[in-house]
Write an enzyme that holds these catalytic residues in place. Structure first.
Site, PDB file in Angstrom:
ATOM      1  N   GLU A  61       0.833  -1.213   0.000  1.00 38.93           N
ATOM      2  CA  GLU A  61       0.000   0.000   0.000  1.00 38.93           C
ATOM      3  C   GLU A  61       0.865   1.259   0.000  1.00 38.93           C
ATOM      4  OE1 GLU A  61      -3.066   0.045  -0.574  1.00 38.93           O
ATOM      5  OE2 GLU A  61      -3.877  -1.899   0.032  1.00 38.93           O
TER       6      GLU A  61
ATOM      7  N   GLU B 274     -12.053  -0.461 -10.574  1.00 39.20           N
ATOM      8  CA  GLU B 274     -11.594  -1.401 -11.624  1.00 39.20           C
ATOM      9  C   GLU B 274     -12.482  -1.457 -12.865  1.00 39.20           C
ATOM     10  OE1 GLU B 274     -11.772  -2.139  -8.389  1.00 39.20           O
ATOM     11  OE2 GLU B 274      -9.643  -2.197  -7.867  1.00 39.20           O
TER      12      GLU B 274
ATOM     13  N   ASP C 192      -4.226 -10.166  -8.529  1.00 37.80           N
ATOM     14  CA  ASP C 192      -4.501  -9.174  -9.583  1.00 37.80           C
ATOM     15  C   ASP C 192      -3.323  -8.370 -10.152  1.00 37.80           C
ATOM     16  OD1 ASP C 192      -4.386  -7.841  -7.120  1.00 37.80           O
ATOM     17  OD2 ASP C 192      -6.372  -6.934  -7.247  1.00 37.80           O
TER      18      ASP C 192
ATOM     19  N   THR D  80      -0.840   0.682 -10.300  1.00 41.16           N
ATOM     20  CA  THR D  80      -2.120   0.062  -9.953  1.00 41.16           C
ATOM     21  C   THR D  80      -3.005   0.986  -9.122  1.00 41.16           C
ATOM     22  OG1 THR D  80      -3.122  -2.023  -9.280  1.00 41.16           O
ATOM     23  CG2 THR D  80      -1.401  -1.127  -7.840  1.00 41.16           C
TER      24      THR D  80
ATOM     25  N   ARG E  26       0.573   3.738  -3.277  1.00 47.21           N
ATOM     26  CA  ARG E  26      -0.049   5.057  -3.053  1.00 47.21           C
ATOM     27  C   ARG E  26       0.999   6.142  -2.852  1.00 47.21           C
ATOM     28  NH1 ARG E  26      -5.839   3.676  -0.210  1.00 47.21           N
ATOM     29  NH2 ARG E  26      -5.692   1.438  -0.498  1.00 47.21           N
TER      30      ARG E  26
HETATM   31  C1  DMJ Z   1      -6.390   0.071  -5.201  1.00 43.45           C
HETATM   32  O1  DMJ Z   1      -5.673   0.436  -4.078  1.00 43.45           O
HETATM   33  C2  DMJ Z   1      -5.496  -0.559  -6.224  1.00 43.45           C
HETATM   34  O2  DMJ Z   1      -6.137  -0.527  -7.450  1.00 43.45           O
HETATM   35  C3  DMJ Z   1      -5.138  -1.974  -5.907  1.00 43.45           C
HETATM   36  O3  DMJ Z   1      -4.398  -2.584  -6.923  1.00 43.45           O
HETATM   37  C4  DMJ Z   1      -6.384  -2.778  -5.677  1.00 43.45           C
HETATM   38  N1  DMJ Z   1      -7.308  -2.162  -4.816  1.00 43.45           N
HETATM   39  C5  DMJ Z   1      -7.545  -0.766  -4.796  1.00 43.45           C
HETATM   40  C6  DMJ Z   1      -8.794  -0.299  -5.469  1.00 43.45           C
HETATM   41  O4  DMJ Z   1      -9.850  -1.142  -5.463  1.00 43.45           O
END
Ligand code: DMJ
Length: 637
Positions: free
Chosen positions: A258, A526, A392, A612, A262
């Site tokens: 995370e 997503e 994912d 992501t 982020r």
């Molecule tokens: C986000 O923090 C990112 O996209 C992560 O890869 C998956 N989950 C959340 C959003 O749903």
């Protein structure tokens, strides 16, 4: 004179025998060596050493914060670790030596005479020793040049007109999304400034325990969104907070994943978009703090890390037998490569390349990558495979690593298409009603469930379509469209027109949640992310229409008096809000919507890949960046 004629021994020349001369010469040369060596032990020996050694070797360690643990040891000058100097004079000098072989004979003689040739030789030795990592360090100039980077972009980052389209309806929609961002931001600022996320019902801030004491997740996640939307007053507030209040000296336990997606991702993007040097400084400082997580027998990082000086790390309590999670350790590559790029320290790239090495070595059941891996043994811990949660973004980062490397990272390409083949063979299913979906795999048994998280895969397969085998390209594009369609169905089949956390294709269900605890929607991006990519790839207007449906549903069911909130049940119109405005709503959901209603040249896919968390990172055009000719084609906005 110490020599004298020995009785009974025949003499020659100076009166000494040949064997005596030999002993004398041996003694003399020993004496000279001894005296010369002793000079190095004199207090002023540094000056002498300078004659013989390159400057790099005599400079004190200036990078890194100490030697508490292995990772921080790596932060010292790479030379000390027996690696290529990542920066510094020796590599630059060597480069010039190597690139200018036509040094004149006279010049060479002059250097020999002045003793400088020795220095050259030392430098040459250094570069020879470091040839194995040369590509990642010594080919780089000492510092990252922002201007040069900008000159290597094909398009202005914000497009010709900030990405505004010529279609009035699309523009109105875009303006609506911008208004949503401003509303979400203003409320965060008013009620939760400096905290991680806004609680819009109770009108206060949420800190949580994912970021190890770091604060301002919503600020970091919003920087690039505010910037591309032209919300400059808001962007400047965010920027000022990062400059004055983002404190990286936290001592808490953070999720490596995370913090990476982020904070590292958000700061990297802010730097690349604006060129503000303090973002670069902060992000490299933060990157250093993440390195101890890699101190495991395999180099596979653990999921949780203490950001303080101890740098201890461990696995999530809930993860099988102390394992690390595929989607977590597999979602570092893009950011870590950019950390090396900006810091000129290859350590970050080395760490993620090692992860890849471990993954390539182990056997994959049916070519699939299970979600849990032991960082100690390097073996899979369970055979659960998912394109949704836990797996994912590992797949996402394979294809994006390839694209971000300007299509030069062939390993990533091979792994991505190999994984996709296995996914198609084992997980992709068609429902009785004709919907294509990705099931989950538990040791060979299929679970006919698809998570909201797995809906990113429409976009992923779409952006990878063009680089697949020629005969498969159309097939991949079709598959991407089918999956995006299924995810859209999961939205249209609910009362709120928002999709559940997970939907199933068994027990009579088709793209609907059949379990109570799968019915929630937490402002996730997503599905909209896939609309955005599919729009860019096909320009089929239905994707913009689907995005607009989502905007309306968000407005109707998630907008509350003081921000946006997730909802507990997408199948009921009686609102039950979860009181959380997730930071990814600002960084991803609203950004993807805005891009969907913008021209393709706003953050063009020719120049950028999104991490992501939807933070744009530039494609690394190595040949352009390392072209010694000055860039004169700086792209203007
Ligand atoms: C986000 O923090 C990112 O996209 C992560 O890869 C998956 N989950 C959340 C959003 O749903």
């Amino acid at each position: 004179m110490v020599f004298r004629k020995l009785p009974g021994v025949s003499a020659s020349g100076m009166g000494l025998r040949l064997s005596q001369k030999f002993v004398f010469l041996l003694f003399l040369s020993g004496l000279v060596t001894l005296c010369f060596g002793a000079l190095f032990f004199l207090p002023d020996s540094v000056r002498l050493k300078r004659i013989f050694l390159s400057k790099t070797e005599t400079q004190p360690v200036t990078v890194g914060s100490g030697s508490e643990n292995d990772a921080r040891e790596h932060m010292k000058r790479p030379k000390e670790q027996g690696m290529t100097p990542a920066k510094g004079e020796s590599s630059t000098k060597l480069k010039s030596l190597i690139r200018k072989p036509s040094v004149s004979h006279e010049a060479t003689e002059e250097r020999l005479a002045s003793g400088k040739a020795q220095e050259d030789l030392t430098l040459l030795r250094l570069i020879t020793e470091s040839a194995s990592v040369k590509a990642s360090s010594s080919d780089h100039p000492d510092t990252f040049s922002y201007n040069k980077f900008k000159g290597c972009l094909l398009k202005p980052p914000l497009g010709r007109d900030g990405g505004q389209t010529s279609d009035p309806t699309t523009n109105e929609r875009r303006e609506k999304v911008k208004e949503m961002m401003k509303f979400a931001w203003d409320n965060y600022k008013r009620y939760a400034w400096g905290k991680n996320e806004l609680r819009p019902l109770t009108k206060n801030g949420h800190i949580g325990n994912m970021f190890g004491g770091l604060r301002g997740a919503s600020i970091i996640d919003s920087l690039d969104t505010l910037y591309i939307m032209g919300l400059m007053e808001e962007y400047n507030d965010a920027k000022e907070w990062v400059q004055t209040s983002l404190d990286l000296n936290s001592n808490g336990e953070a999720s490596l994943f995370e913090v990476n997606i982020r904070y590292v991702g958000g700061l990297l993007s802010a730097y690349y978009l604006t060129g503000e040097e303090f973002y670069k400084k902060k992000v490299v400082e933060l990157g250093e703090k993440l390195l101890p997580a890699f101190n495991t027998p395999t180099g596979i990082p653990r999921g949780v890390i203490n950001l303080g000086s101890s740098g201890t790390s461990w696995s999530w309590g809930w993860a099988s037998a102390g394992s690390s999670i595929l989607a977590e350790f597999g979602t570092l590559h893009l950011e870590f490569v950019h950390l090396s790029e900006l810091s000129r320290n290859p350590i970050y790239t080395e760490k993620v390349m090692n992860i890849r090495k471990v993954l390539n070595k182990i056997e994959k059941p049916h070519g699939l990558y299970p979600n849990f891996l032991s960082p100690v043994s390097g073996n899979w811990v369970q055979h659960h495979v998912s394109i949704g949660g836990l797996g994912d973004s590992f797949y996402e980062y394979l294809i994006k690593s390839y694209l971000m490397s300007d299509k030069s990272d062939d390993d990533a390409k091979k792994m991505y298409y190999g994984a996709l083949e296995a996914i198609e063979a084992n997980l992709v299913q068609k429902s009785p009603g004709g919907l294509t979906y990705m099931a989950e795999w538990r040791g060979g048994i299929l679970d006919h469930k698809m998570g909201h998280l797995a809906c990113f895969s429409g976009g992923m397969i779409g952006i990878g379509a063009d680089d697949g085998e020629p005969e498969k390209r159309q097939h991949y594009l079709d598959l991407a469209a089918e999956i995006t369609h299924t995810c859209h169905e999961s939205y249209t089949r609910s009362a709120t027109k928002l999709g559940p956390e997970a939907f199933r294709f068994d027990s009579g269900g088709e793209a609907t949640a059949t379990r109570l605890n799968d019915r929630y929607y937490i402002l996730r991006p997503e599905v909209i992310e896939s609309y955005m990519y599919m729009w860019r790839l096909t320009h089929d207007p239905k994707y913009r229409e689907w995005g607009w449906e989502a905007v309306q549903a968000l407005e109707q069911h998630c907008r509350v008096e003081s921000g946006f909130s997730g909802i507990r049940d997408v199948y009921t119109l009686t609102a039950s809000h979860d009181n959380m405005q997730q930071s990814f709503f600002l960084s991803e959901t609203l950004k993807y919507l805005y891009l969907l209603f913008s021209d393709d040249d706003l953050l063009s896919l020719e120049d950028w890949v999104f991490n992501t968390e939807a933070h744009p990172l530039p494609i690394i055009r190595r040949s352009c960046l390392e072209d010694p000719a000055p860039q004169d084609k700086t792209v203007s906005e």
